[in-house]
Motif scaffolding. Structure first.
Motif, PDB file in Angstrom:
ATOM      1  N   THR A   1       2.160   1.591  -3.532  1.00 38.42           N
ATOM      2  CA  THR A   1       0.727   2.365  -4.381  1.00 38.42           C
ATOM      3  C   THR A   1       0.999   4.185  -4.294  1.00 38.42           C
ATOM      4  O   THR A   1       0.445   4.261  -5.092  1.00 38.42           O
ATOM      5  CB  THR A   1      -0.246   1.591  -3.976  1.00 38.42           C
ATOM      6  N   PHE A   2       0.762   4.468  -2.721  1.00 29.24           N
ATOM      7  CA  PHE A   2       0.245   5.613  -1.935  1.00 29.24           C
ATOM      8  C   PHE A   2       1.538   6.576  -3.061  1.00 29.24           C
ATOM      9  O   PHE A   2       1.212   7.273  -3.060  1.00 29.24           O
ATOM     10  CB  PHE A   2       0.165   6.089  -0.742  1.00 29.24           C
ATOM     11  N   ARG A   3       2.426   5.727  -2.609  1.00 30.27           N
ATOM     12  CA  ARG A   3       4.071   7.109  -3.371  1.00 30.27           C
ATOM     13  C   ARG A   3       4.184   6.957  -4.656  1.00 30.27           C
ATOM     14  O   ARG A   3       4.159   7.776  -5.672  1.00 30.27           O
ATOM     15  CB  ARG A   3       5.406   6.306  -2.599  1.00 30.27           C
TER      16      ARG A   3
ATOM     17  N   GLN B   1       0.776   9.436  -5.427  1.00 31.41           N
ATOM     18  CA  GLN B   1       1.620  10.599  -5.304  1.00 31.41           C
ATOM     19  C   GLN B   1       2.382  11.052  -6.840  1.00 31.41           C
ATOM     20  O   GLN B   1       2.019  12.529  -6.480  1.00 31.41           O
ATOM     21  CB  GLN B   1       2.357  10.984  -4.157  1.00 31.41           C
TER      22      GLN B   1
ATOM     23  N   ASP C   1      -6.793   5.692  -6.123  1.00 33.16           N
ATOM     24  CA  ASP C   1      -5.585   5.444  -5.707  1.00 33.16           C
ATOM     25  C   ASP C   1      -5.344   5.380  -4.231  1.00 33.16           C
ATOM     26  O   ASP C   1      -4.829   5.276  -3.622  1.00 33.16           O
ATOM     27  CB  ASP C   1      -5.190   4.813  -6.947  1.00 33.16           C
ATOM     28  N   LYS C   2      -4.905   7.126  -3.954  1.00 36.53           N
ATOM     29  CA  LYS C   2      -4.386   6.770  -3.619  1.00 36.53           C
ATOM     30  C   LYS C   2      -5.128   7.532  -1.606  1.00 36.53           C
ATOM     31  O   LYS C   2      -4.445   7.159  -0.843  1.00 36.53           O
ATOM     32  CB  LYS C   2      -3.918   8.926  -4.015  1.00 36.53           C
ATOM     33  N   GLU C   3      -6.213   8.133  -1.935  1.00 37.74           N
ATOM     34  CA  GLU C   3      -7.081   7.981  -1.184  1.00 37.74           C
ATOM     35  C   GLU C   3      -7.420   6.529  -0.380  1.00 37.74           C
ATOM     36  O   GLU C   3      -7.259   6.379   0.973  1.00 37.74           O
ATOM     37  CB  GLU C   3      -8.258   8.415  -1.646  1.00 37.74           C
TER      38      GLU C   3
ATOM     39  N   ALA D   1      -5.695   3.844  -1.072  1.00 35.02           N
ATOM     40  CA  ALA D   1      -3.754   3.108  -0.247  1.00 35.02           C
ATOM     41  C   ALA D   1      -3.696   3.956   1.574  1.00 35.02           C
ATOM     42  O   ALA D   1      -3.131   3.462   1.771  1.00 35.02           O
ATOM     43  CB  ALA D   1      -3.019   4.041  -1.170  1.00 35.02           C
ATOM     44  N   ARG D   2      -4.134   5.582   1.171  1.00 32.65           N
ATOM     45  CA  ARG D   2      -4.033   6.290   2.544  1.00 32.65           C
ATOM     46  C   ARG D   2      -4.848   5.496   3.874  1.00 32.65           C
ATOM     47  O   ARG D   2      -4.560   5.187   4.691  1.00 32.65           O
ATOM     48  CB  ARG D   2      -4.070   7.877   1.882  1.00 32.65           C
TER      49      ARG D   2
ATOM     50  N   GLU E   1       1.174  -1.239  -0.290  1.00 35.24           N
ATOM     51  CA  GLU E   1      -0.024  -0.350  -0.079  1.00 35.24           C
ATOM     52  C   GLU E   1       1.041   1.291  -0.035  1.00 35.24           C
ATOM     53  O   GLU E   1       0.509   2.171  -1.069  1.00 35.24           O
ATOM     54  CB  GLU E   1      -0.983  -0.243   1.453  1.00 35.24           C
ATOM     55  N   THR E   2       1.837   1.457   0.487  1.00 27.22           N
ATOM     56  CA  THR E   2       2.963   2.350   0.576  1.00 27.22           C
ATOM     57  C   THR E   2       3.264   2.623  -0.667  1.00 27.22           C
ATOM     58  O   THR E   2       3.342   3.772  -1.460  1.00 27.22           O
ATOM     59  CB  THR E   2       3.802   2.380   1.518  1.00 27.22           C
TER      60      THR E   2
END
Length: 745
Positions: free
Chosen positions: A246-248, A251, A353-355, A357-358, A243-244
């Motif tokens: 994906t988040f990065r 972003q 996707d970012k939300e 993942a957060r 998930e980290t």
């Protein structure tokens, strides 16, 4: 020895009786597989305890009670004569005493002999000589070699009494031993049973505490539970990494698209529909966040089907957003300057996707925190559980150890009971016919040897602590000054000095004195020839006046003209002895010359300058210059001048004489102690303006002059003469038993 003989001459003969006991110790200690050395040590230890128990006070007391009971049952026919106190016992009291003594003998109960009834019994025992101390002194317990037998020897003045004590001591010991063994074993087995019960209760209590702890904390298998948590933590760590990533990634792409879409001129064509679309996308995001949270919880709980269903719903919502954005682009008019439809769509999707993942990272972090707390709690519970388990293990070991001791004690108990059953008397004592050989001679010899030893020790102590001066060597060592000679002690009838030199005498003391005076003259002549010699002392009654006269006669015998000056104005004994005129003070003042002052004596070479009795000192008689002239003239016409002065202690006359004389000699008396004051005066004379030559030892015992004079020809028995020669040989380092005694010419 004579006193000992008086005490033992009427001593009665003694009879010895012998009884033998079989202990059974060797049979009880021997067995297969035992260490022979350890076994021997144990056997020796048990025999020592066995014999001490036979001669112990409880057993001996039982024998005393049995002896007293025998004499009470047989009045007038006891082993020893009845005393008046014993005959005064009434029949009723006699019967009560017999019953009481029988009770104590049968039950082996202790009786305090120091108070009450026990004191009364002890007085009767002492009156008959049956008290425990006397019986113990009369008895001897011995082991017969390395055998299993122990003999009891009893010596008394009555053969029947000796046999009775030996047999009673054997019988009563066996009864007492078996009684005490059974009593001791019963107490010990109860002790071990109680200890086993207490340890069993302790073990049950600790097991129950562990059980309650597991139930209260829902513990089934801490190891497996901890292991499952570790697996979950590993899975969630993997999910957090994904998930980290994906988040990065989202972003990073959003930041790139924002650079491209920084121109907002197209908003005039799509702004009306963009607001509604944004509201729809925001609602979809909230719904997707809730679905993601539920999906993560389903994964945590292991509900795979529910997790897949929720993931399918999230995908459907995402596809729905894609369709909404596409419809917006188809229905609205875009900016004709730039075609941005695809970039805007891609940025919106990346934001979703970012939300997502957060939200997933937040849920994963919460779950990891919960699992970490749970792991720490399990570690604490496991530590507590280990403590309980260790306590149970220790309690179980203690319980098993005590149980093993109980079993061993039961086995030892059986062996001890068998051993006690084997103790028996195999030989009964019979009254001896003949008494033992008399010990009178042995006692007398021991008394003589003891007296002789005591005498030797007494002599040694007396000699060791005796600090008096007896010999010239002792005086020289004490003062660290030479001793010119010694003079023996003379009786009143031996003090005729002119007669001593005028005629030959057969008196041993006079002959020895004359020889020693001549020896003294030879030693002192270098210090008296043409000189003024003072004779003084540090103690009273040393015989200095006698020495002055004796030395003057010894010098006069060699044709020397001698002047004796009496400077002792406190007593003037020398003046009185020669009955001379007291002209010393007048001569010093210059009132008369030396020829007028001196008086002749019966000896043609001896003259006396007498003095009068007064409290004056030399310096008080005349001025110093006049005194110096007067003392200088003393030597004119004389070969030697002997000045008899006062002692150095208490009087100052001798100290004032020192500057006017040439040398000084001190007189000491044998049998006196050289103290600290004497040593201080010697040090003072060493520093004085006069030559301190040495000392003369007067009044020496005749037996102490042989080191200087030689052996005296006394009448001694042959053993005494041999013993004396041995002593002298030990002191001097050589035996001279065959050397004849010195003869006195």
């Amino acid at each position: 020895m004579l006193i000992t003989y008086v005490f033992v001459r009427n001593m009665e003969g003694e009879y010895r009786a012998r009884a033998v006991i079989s202990s059974g110790i060797i049979e009880s200690q021997s067995g297969p597989g035992t260490d022979s050395r350890i076994n021997r040590d144990q056997i020796a230890f048990r025999y020592a305890n066995f014999m001490e128990l036979i001669n112990s006070r409880p057993v001996i007391s039982l024998v005393s009670f049995s002896l007293l009971r025998h004499d009470l049952r047989n009045p007038g026919r006891g082993f020893r004569p009845d005393s008046d106190e014993f005959n005064a016992i009434s029949p009723e009291r006699r019967a009560a005493l017999i019953d009481s003594l029988t009770f104590y003998i049968e039950t082996a109960e202790p009786l305090d002999l120091t108070q009450g009834y026990g004191q009364t019994v002890f007085e009767l025992l002492s009156a008959k000589g049956y008290d425990p101390g006397t019986i113990s002194d009369r008895s001897r317990i011995q082991r017969l070699g390395q055998s299993d037998y122990i003999q009891i020897l009893v010596e008394t003045e009555n053969p029947r009494l000796s046999a009775f004590i030996a047999n009673e001591l054997a019988d009563l010991f066996i009864k007492y031993y078996r009684y005490k063994q059974n009593q001791l074993l019963g107490v010990n087995i109860d002790f071990y049973l109680e200890q086993v019960r207490l340890r069993e209760i302790q073990l049950d209590e600790r097991s129950r505490r562990l059980q309650n702890f597991k139930v209260a904390n829902s513990i089934t298998n801490l190891y497996e539970q901890t292991k499952a948590i570790a697996v979950q933590i590993s899975d969630f760590e993997y999910l957090r990494q994904m998930e980290t990533r994906t988040f990065r990634g989202a972003q990073s792409l959003i930041d790139s698209l924002d650079v491209v879409l920084r121109d907002n001129s197209g908003r005039d064509f799509t702004e009306g529909r963009q607001a509604a679309l944004n509201a729809q996308i925001a609602a979809a995001r909230r719904q997707m966040s809730e679905l993601n949270r539920r999906r993560v919880n389903a994964v945590i709980r292991g509900e795979t089907g529910l997790a897949e269903q929720l993931e399918q719903e999230v995908s459907e919502l995402r596809d729905l957003q894609y369709v909404s954005v596409a419809n917006l682009n188809n229905q609205a008019i875009a900016d004709p300057r730039v075609a941005r439809e695809q970039l805007i769509t891609q940025r919106m999707l990346l934001s979703l996707d970012k939300e997502q993942a957060r939200v997933a990272l937040e849920n994963i972090q919460l779950e990891l925190t919960r699992l970490a707390n749970l792991t720490r709690e399990f570690a604490r519970l496991e530590a507590i559980q280990d403590t309980y388990v260790r306590e149970i293990d220790l309690a179980e070991r203690d319980y098993l150890s005590m149980l093993d001791r109980l079993n061993q004690f039961r086995l030892t108990q059986q062996q001890t009971l068998n051993s006690g059953a084997q103790v028996e008397q195999i030989e009964r004592a019979m009254p001896p016919r003949n008494p033992l050989p008399s010990k009178k001679i042995l006692i007398i010899l021991v008394a003589g040897a003891g007296s002789f030893g005591f005498a030797l020790v007494s002599v040694f102590i007396i000699e060791y602590f005796d600090l008096t001066i007896k010999t010239a060597r002792q005086l020289a060592n004490a003062l660290e000054k030479p001793v010119f000679g010694i003079i023996p002690v003379l009786e009143d009838d031996e003090l005729d000095i002119p007669g001593m030199f005028a005629q030959s005498s057969s008196n041993l003391t006079i002959k020895a004195t004359l020889s020693l005076v001549r020896h003294l003259r030879s030693n002192i002549l270098p210090y008296a020839e043409g000189r003024r010699l003072i004779i003084s002392s540090t103690q009273p009654k040393t015989g200095k006046t006698f020495l002055s006269i004796l030395l003057s006669y010894a010098l006069a015998q060699t044709s020397r003209k001698v002047l004796i000056v009496d400077a002792n104005m406190l007593s003037n004994k020398l003046t009185q002895t020669f009955q001379s005129e007291p002209m010393f003070e007048r001569y010093l003042r210059g009132e008369v010359n030396l020829e007028q002052a001196i008086s002749p004596t019966s000896h043609e070479n001896i003259y006396v300058l007498g003095c009068d009795i007064s409290n004056l000192t030399i310096n008080e008689i005349a001025p110093k210059a006049q005194l110096e002239v007067a003392f200088e003239r003393l030597i004119d016409g004389f070969d030697s001048v002997i000045i008899d002065s006062t002692m150095l202690v208490k009087h100052n006359n001798t100290r004032e004489l020192l500057p006017f004389a040439d040398s000084i000699i001190l007189s000491f008396a044998a049998g006196e102690v050289v103290n600290g004051l004497d040593r201080e005066l010697v040090v003072e004379l060493n520093d004085a303006p006069i030559s301190f030559e040495g000392c003369i030892l007067n009044k020496v015992d005749l037996n102490q002059i042989e080191d200087v004079y030689g052996e005296l020809n006394k009448k001694r028995s042959y053993p005494r003469r041999v013993f004396k020669q041995i002593i002298r040989g030990n002191i001097k380092g050589a035996f001279r038993l065959n050397q004849p005694a010195d003869k006195i010419d």
